[in-house]
Design a protein around this motif. Sequence first.
Motif, PDB file in Angstrom:
ATOM      1  N   LEU A 144       0.836  -1.211   0.000  1.00 34.93           N
ATOM      2  CA  LEU A 144       0.000   0.000   0.000  1.00 34.93           C
ATOM      3  C   LEU A 144       0.868   1.258   0.000  1.00 34.93           C
ATOM      4  O   LEU A 144       0.581   2.216  -0.727  1.00 34.93           O
ATOM      5  CB  LEU A 144      -0.937  -0.005   1.202  1.00 34.93           C
ATOM      6  CG  LEU A 144      -2.085  -1.012   1.124  1.00 34.93           C
ATOM      7  CD1 LEU A 144      -2.771  -1.149   2.466  1.00 34.93           C
ATOM      8  CD2 LEU A 144      -3.081  -0.603   0.064  1.00 34.93           C
ATOM      9  N   GLN A 145       1.933   1.265   0.787  1.00 33.84           N
ATOM     10  CA  GLN A 145       2.837   2.421   0.824  1.00 33.84           C
ATOM     11  C   GLN A 145       3.488   2.632  -0.541  1.00 33.84           C
ATOM     12  O   GLN A 145       3.600   3.757  -1.021  1.00 33.84           O
ATOM     13  CB  GLN A 145       3.923   2.224   1.886  1.00 33.84           C
ATOM     14  CG  GLN A 145       3.418   2.229   3.300  1.00 33.84           C
ATOM     15  CD  GLN A 145       3.050   3.608   3.785  1.00 33.84           C
ATOM     16  OE1 GLN A 145       3.595   4.605   3.328  1.00 33.84           O
ATOM     17  NE2 GLN A 145       2.123   3.678   4.708  1.00 33.84           N
ATOM     18  N   MET A 146       3.917   1.532  -1.181  1.00 34.96           N
ATOM     19  CA  MET A 146       4.539   1.617  -2.502  1.00 34.96           C
ATOM     20  C   MET A 146       3.572   2.239  -3.504  1.00 34.96           C
ATOM     21  O   MET A 146       3.940   3.114  -4.284  1.00 34.96           O
ATOM     22  CB  MET A 146       4.953   0.219  -2.976  1.00 34.96           C
ATOM     23  CG  MET A 146       5.483   0.183  -4.395  1.00 34.96           C
ATOM     24  SD  MET A 146       5.834  -1.476  -4.985  1.00 34.96           S
ATOM     25  CE  MET A 146       4.199  -2.180  -5.069  1.00 34.96           C
ATOM     26  N   ASN A 147       2.326   1.786  -3.479  1.00 40.19           N
ATOM     27  CA  ASN A 147       1.332   2.323  -4.404  1.00 40.19           C
ATOM     28  C   ASN A 147       1.027   3.782  -4.116  1.00 40.19           C
ATOM     29  O   ASN A 147       0.789   4.565  -5.035  1.00 40.19           O
ATOM     30  CB  ASN A 147       0.054   1.483  -4.361  1.00 40.19           C
ATOM     31  CG  ASN A 147       0.255   0.131  -5.003  1.00 40.19           C
ATOM     32  OD1 ASN A 147       1.082  -0.035  -5.892  1.00 40.19           O
ATOM     33  ND2 ASN A 147      -0.490  -0.848  -4.548  1.00 40.19           N
ATOM     34  N   MET A 148       1.039   4.178  -2.838  1.00 36.04           N
ATOM     35  CA  MET A 148       0.739   5.570  -2.496  1.00 36.04           C
ATOM     36  C   MET A 148       1.820   6.524  -2.982  1.00 36.04           C
ATOM     37  O   MET A 148       1.520   7.641  -3.382  1.00 36.04           O
ATOM     38  CB  MET A 148       0.540   5.729  -0.989  1.00 36.04           C
ATOM     39  CG  MET A 148      -0.857   5.365  -0.567  1.00 36.04           C
ATOM     40  SD  MET A 148      -1.279   5.980   1.045  1.00 36.04           S
ATOM     41  CE  MET A 148      -0.387   4.880   2.085  1.00 36.04           C
ATOM     42  N   VAL A 149       3.091   6.098  -2.950  1.00 34.38           N
ATOM     43  CA  VAL A 149       4.148   6.996  -3.418  1.00 34.38           C
ATOM     44  C   VAL A 149       4.356   6.883  -4.920  1.00 34.38           C
ATOM     45  O   VAL A 149       5.123   7.648  -5.502  1.00 34.38           O
ATOM     46  CB  VAL A 149       5.488   6.776  -2.672  1.00 34.38           C
ATOM     47  CG1 VAL A 149       5.357   7.121  -1.216  1.00 34.38           C
ATOM     48  CG2 VAL A 149       6.035   5.393  -2.873  1.00 34.38           C
ATOM     49  N   GLY A 150       3.666   5.930  -5.557  1.00 29.18           N
ATOM     50  CA  GLY A 150       3.714   5.821  -7.010  1.00 29.18           C
ATOM     51  C   GLY A 150       4.980   5.184  -7.560  1.00 29.18           C
ATOM     52  O   GLY A 150       5.321   5.389  -8.712  1.00 29.18           O
ATOM     53  N   HIS A 151       5.684   4.418  -6.739  1.00 28.73           N
ATOM     54  CA  HIS A 151       6.893   3.737  -7.201  1.00 28.73           C
ATOM     55  C   HIS A 151       6.568   2.299  -7.580  1.00 28.73           C
ATOM     56  O   HIS A 151       5.500   1.775  -7.251  1.00 28.73           O
ATOM     57  CB  HIS A 151       7.963   3.752  -6.113  1.00 28.73           C
ATOM     58  CG  HIS A 151       8.522   5.120  -5.877  1.00 28.73           C
ATOM     59  ND1 HIS A 151       9.469   5.385  -4.926  1.00 28.73           N
ATOM     60  CD2 HIS A 151       8.276   6.310  -6.469  1.00 28.73           C
ATOM     61  CE1 HIS A 151       9.784   6.653  -4.943  1.00 28.73           C
ATOM     62  NE2 HIS A 151       9.058   7.251  -5.860  1.00 28.73           N
TER      63      HIS A 151
END
Length: 182
Positions: A144-151
Motif C-alpha cells: 500500500l505504501q509503494m502504491n501511495m508513493v507511485g513507485h
Amino acid sequence: MEISIRGEHLEVTEALRDYVDKKLNRLERYFEAPLTSDVQVKLSVVKGLQAIEVGIPLTGVLLRAEERNNDMYASIDLVVDKLERQIRKHKTRTNRKIRQEGGKRDLFKVETSPVTYLEEEDDFELVRNKRFDLKPMDVEEAILQMNMVGHNFFVFSNMDTDQVNVVYKRDDGKYGLIEPAV
C-alpha cells in the motif's frame, strides 16, 4: 498549510504560486487537524513538458505525486487529483485499521520529521542519494505504501522477520517480495 514552491529551469510567477496554493489548500478538507508540516512543491521543465512534484509528509507516510503535461496548470490539476486519490485511499485504510483495533480517531497527524524515500534513475550515473528510516510493517502495508508513493518498488523492515525486504510490482500486475537469504 505551509507550501514551499521552488522552480527548476522555470520562473515561478505570482499567478503560478497562487494557483498552486489554491489547489493544494483544497486538500486540507481531508484532514481533521490543519497540516503543520511543510508541503514541498517543485515546478520544472522536463524534456519540454511542464512538470510538478509534490510531497506531503504525514505520520508514517509521505504522500508524493508528480505529473507532466504540456500546460503547467493542467499538470497542477492532475497532481492534485492524484493526491486526493492517495489521501482517500490512505484514510480508508487507516479508518479500517482503527475500527479493527478499536483505537481512537487521531487521523492524519503530521509527523515532525519528514519521511524520505529512495528514487533511482535509469542510467548508471548516480545523481541522487536519499536516506530514510525503515518503519517495521507487514507486506500488505508495504504494498500500500509503494502504491501511495507511485513507485514500482518499496524497501521496508518486515515486522515478521525483522529483516529488510523489498516489495515490487511485476509486469503481470501482481506483486513480488525480495527477502535476504538466511
